[in-house]
Design a protein around this motif. Sequence first.
Motif, PDB file in Angstrom:
ATOM      1  N   ILE A   1       0.830  -1.201   0.000  1.00  0.00           N
ATOM      2  CA  ILE A   1       0.000   0.000   0.000  1.00  0.00           C
ATOM      3  C   ILE A   1       0.871   1.260   0.000  1.00  0.00           C
ATOM      4  CG2 ILE A   1      -1.666   1.333   1.344  1.00  0.00           C
ATOM      5  CD1 ILE A   1      -2.831  -1.305   2.325  1.00  0.00           C
ATOM      6  N   ILE A   2       1.979   1.201   0.757  1.00  0.00           N
ATOM      7  CA  ILE A   2       2.832   2.377   0.904  1.00  0.00           C
ATOM      8  C   ILE A   2       3.762   2.550  -0.290  1.00  0.00           C
ATOM      9  CG2 ILE A   2       4.659   3.404   2.320  1.00  0.00           C
ATOM     10  CD1 ILE A   2       3.416   2.041   4.730  1.00  0.00           C
ATOM     11  N   ALA A   3       4.212   1.424  -0.888  1.00  0.00           N
ATOM     12  CA  ALA A   3       5.201   1.492  -1.965  1.00  0.00           C
ATOM     13  C   ALA A   3       4.783   2.406  -3.110  1.00  0.00           C
ATOM     14  CB  ALA A   3       5.510   0.084  -2.481  1.00  0.00           C
ATOM     15  N   PRO A   4       3.520   2.338  -3.602  1.00  0.00           N
ATOM     16  CA  PRO A   4       3.145   3.228  -4.714  1.00  0.00           C
ATOM     17  C   PRO A   4       3.228   4.704  -4.364  1.00  0.00           C
ATOM     18  CG  PRO A   4       1.577   1.419  -4.507  1.00  0.00           C
ATOM     19  CD  PRO A   4       2.441   1.371  -3.293  1.00  0.00           C
ATOM     20  N   VAL A   5       3.216   5.014  -3.080  1.00  0.00           N
ATOM     21  CA  VAL A   5       3.314   6.421  -2.664  1.00  0.00           C
ATOM     22  C   VAL A   5       4.769   6.816  -2.455  1.00  0.00           C
ATOM     23  CG1 VAL A   5       2.657   8.096  -0.906  1.00  0.00           C
ATOM     24  CG2 VAL A   5       1.041   6.305  -1.584  1.00  0.00           C
ATOM     25  N   ILE A   6       5.555   5.911  -1.828  1.00  0.00           N
ATOM     26  CA  ILE A   6       6.940   6.237  -1.487  1.00  0.00           C
ATOM     27  C   ILE A   6       7.828   6.284  -2.725  1.00  0.00           C
ATOM     28  CG2 ILE A   6       8.992   5.392  -0.279  1.00  0.00           C
ATOM     29  CD1 ILE A   6       7.254   4.429   1.932  1.00  0.00           C
ATOM     30  N   ILE A   7       7.689   5.296  -3.619  1.00  0.00           N
ATOM     31  CA  ILE A   7       8.589   5.211  -4.761  1.00  0.00           C
ATOM     32  C   ILE A   7       8.512   6.460  -5.646  1.00  0.00           C
ATOM     33  CG2 ILE A   7       9.068   3.942  -6.900  1.00  0.00           C
ATOM     34  CD1 ILE A   7       8.389   1.388  -5.413  1.00  0.00           C
ATOM     35  N   PRO A   8       7.308   6.928  -6.045  1.00  0.00           N
ATOM     36  CA  PRO A   8       7.282   8.163  -6.843  1.00  0.00           C
ATOM     37  C   PRO A   8       7.863   9.363  -6.097  1.00  0.00           C
ATOM     38  CG  PRO A   8       5.185   6.999  -7.027  1.00  0.00           C
ATOM     39  CD  PRO A   8       5.955   6.330  -5.934  1.00  0.00           C
ATOM     40  N   SER A   9       7.628   9.408  -4.782  1.00  0.00           N
ATOM     41  CA  SER A   9       8.174  10.527  -4.006  1.00  0.00           C
ATOM     42  C   SER A   9       9.692  10.506  -4.008  1.00  0.00           C
ATOM     43  CB  SER A   9       7.643  10.468  -2.566  1.00  0.00           C
ATOM     44  OG  SER A   9       6.231  10.534  -2.544  1.00  0.00           O
ATOM     45  N   MET A  10      10.267   9.293  -3.822  1.00  0.00           N
ATOM     46  CA  MET A  10      11.729   9.177  -3.834  1.00  0.00           C
ATOM     47  C   MET A  10      12.289   9.543  -5.202  1.00  0.00           C
ATOM     48  SD  MET A  10      12.281   5.698  -1.597  1.00  0.00           S
ATOM     49  CE  MET A  10      14.062   5.773  -1.791  1.00  0.00           C
ATOM     50  N   LEU A  11      11.620   9.080  -6.274  1.00  0.00           N
ATOM     51  CA  LEU A  11      12.079   9.424  -7.613  1.00  0.00           C
ATOM     52  C   LEU A  11      12.034  10.924  -7.837  1.00  0.00           C
ATOM     53  CD1 LEU A  11      10.388   6.593  -9.728  1.00  0.00           C
ATOM     54  CD2 LEU A  11      12.794   6.785  -9.093  1.00  0.00           C
ATOM     55  N   LEU A  12      10.982  11.567  -7.317  1.00  0.00           N
ATOM     56  CA  LEU A  12      10.867  13.017  -7.459  1.00  0.00           C
ATOM     57  C   LEU A  12      11.995  13.732  -6.728  1.00  0.00           C
ATOM     58  CD1 LEU A  12       9.277  15.480  -8.425  1.00  0.00           C
ATOM     59  CD2 LEU A  12       7.877  15.307  -6.360  1.00  0.00           C
ATOM     60  N   VAL A  13      12.307  13.252  -5.502  1.00  0.00           N
ATOM     61  CA  VAL A  13      13.379  13.880  -4.709  1.00  0.00           C
ATOM     62  C   VAL A  13      14.728  13.717  -5.404  1.00  0.00           C
ATOM     63  CG1 VAL A  13      14.661  13.761  -2.546  1.00  0.00           C
ATOM     64  CG2 VAL A  13      12.169  13.657  -2.510  1.00  0.00           C
ATOM     65  N   PHE A  14      15.038  12.454  -5.819  1.00  0.00           N
ATOM     66  CA  PHE A  14      16.315  12.214  -6.483  1.00  0.00           C
ATOM     67  C   PHE A  14      16.406  12.979  -7.801  1.00  0.00           C
ATOM     68  CE2 PHE A  14      16.427   8.170  -3.916  1.00  0.00           C
ATOM     69  CZ  PHE A  14      17.553   8.523  -3.180  1.00  0.00           C
ATOM     70  N   GLY A  15      15.277  13.022  -8.530  1.00  0.00           N
ATOM     71  CA  GLY A  15      15.279  13.778  -9.776  1.00  0.00           C
ATOM     72  C   GLY A  15      15.545  15.255  -9.544  1.00  0.00           C
ATOM     73  N   SER A  16      14.965  15.798  -8.474  1.00  0.00           N
ATOM     74  CA  SER A  16      15.185  17.209  -8.145  1.00  0.00           C
ATOM     75  C   SER A  16      16.641  17.475  -7.784  1.00  0.00           C
ATOM     76  CB  SER A  16      14.270  17.629  -6.993  1.00  0.00           C
ATOM     77  OG  SER A  16      12.903  17.438  -7.324  1.00  0.00           O
ATOM     78  N   ILE A  17      17.234  16.535  -7.018  1.00  0.00           N
ATOM     79  CA  ILE A  17      18.651  16.694  -6.621  1.00  0.00           C
ATOM     80  C   ILE A  17      19.549  16.666  -7.845  1.00  0.00           C
ATOM     81  CG2 ILE A  17      20.554  15.618  -5.376  1.00  0.00           C
ATOM     82  CD1 ILE A  17      18.517  14.680  -3.295  1.00  0.00           C
ATOM     83  N   ILE A  18      19.304  15.678  -8.744  1.00  0.00           N
ATOM     84  CA  ILE A  18      20.125  15.569  -9.951  1.00  0.00           C
ATOM     85  C   ILE A  18      19.968  16.816 -10.813  1.00  0.00           C
ATOM     86  CG2 ILE A  18      20.400  14.286 -12.104  1.00  0.00           C
ATOM     87  CD1 ILE A  18      19.618  11.765 -10.563  1.00  0.00           C
ATOM     88  N   CYS A  19      18.735  17.292 -10.955  1.00  0.00           N
ATOM     89  CA  CYS A  19      18.481  18.500 -11.755  1.00  0.00           C
ATOM     90  C   CYS A  19      19.192  19.706 -11.159  1.00  0.00           C
ATOM     91  CB  CYS A  19      16.978  18.737 -11.845  1.00  0.00           C
ATOM     92  SG  CYS A  19      16.521  20.175 -12.850  1.00  0.00           S
ATOM     93  N   TYR A  20      19.177  19.807  -9.811  1.00  0.00           N
ATOM     94  CA  TYR A  20      19.822  20.935  -9.134  1.00  0.00           C
ATOM     95  C   TYR A  20      21.326  20.959  -9.417  1.00  0.00           C
ATOM     96  CZ  TYR A  20      21.884  23.593  -5.282  1.00  0.00           C
ATOM     97  OH  TYR A  20      22.629  24.455  -4.543  1.00  0.00           O
TER      98      TYR A  20
END
Length: 371
Positions: free
Chosen positions: A174-193
């Motif tokens: 139940i939690i995985a579909p929420v956590i995984i996109p959030s983590m991808l968003l965070v890592f993507g933001s860091i890489i973009c920065y």
Amino acid sequence: MDVSGQIQLFTWSEVTHAWSKLWSQPRGVCDFYAYCGPNGACDDHSSSSCNCLNGFEPRSPREWESKVWSAGCMRRTPLRCGDGDGFMLMKKMRLPAPSHSLPDSSLQLKDCKATCRSDCSCTAYASVNENGTGCHLWHKELTGLQENNSSGQDIYVRLADFELDDGSKRRLWIIAPVIIPSMLLVFGSIICYFWRRVLVRRRTELRHKAKRETRVAESLLDLGINMSTINKSLQGGKDSYDFQVFNFATISAATGYFSVTNKLGEGGFGPVYKAWELWTNGRGSELIDPTLNDLSPIGEITRCIHMGLLCVQESAKDRPTMSNVAALLSNETATLPTPKRPAFSLGKNSSITIPGSCSVNLMTISVMEAR
């Protein structure tokens, strides 16, 4: 008997002039058969009275919220039989009537588990005797369970493997579909920065480089050198040359009217023979003015010092032409040759000898010396 189905016995009191209850059966709601319905567990100590077993959910959520529990509960995840199922331990439970019993005292709990696992219709098992021997087996839905019963015993309820481990696997799904996109968003933001920082830094370096090249070109133009001529020289064009002649006014303006601050050196103990000792000892960075550290990269400054030493080599044929100097400084990837000893030295190994007298008539004359 009242509306709930409870049988009550009353007696009349002449003292209080009221009916007094002497006996009732069943005494609690959990004594009513199937009060919580199939796969529901009754609890006299709970405000909700009925709870679904772990791995089950109300068959009729609306009735369950209205405290009508007779419909019971159903499985959240269907059984798959074989290796896809497991058993959950429930302690201190009042057990429903078993579908089948094996009172053989030689049977242990592991035997009960193996027997129930091999039968896809088996829904639960428990020991017959207090010492853990014998087997009770259930093949239908569990009806009449009661939690927190002081005289209760352990029962093992069959569940899909997905529902075991206190539901941790189900929570994970139940939690995985929420956590995984959030983590991808965070890592993507860091890489973009960081990528943007690299781009900004690169653009800044290119701007600084362009400004330096522009200043060099302007300085060369002031000295009478055209960058296009230098480029043709490097490419072997018709305008290729090895030596450029400048008039006195041009040199005077370029050196600040021969200012002392612009001189290249004045002998063995001058700045040039100093920029050589430090260079050969691997201490060339000590020549850099601290105020330049924040203006240009250390590598570019060291490259300029390297080029300066090439320009004051003892043999004129080893020195680069002005066109080559400009071209090498504007090309960061070009490899500079190793500089040789400066042109003039008064050290112990000096190769220049000054004669005692250069005049036959003892008159004072000027001696030509290299700078």
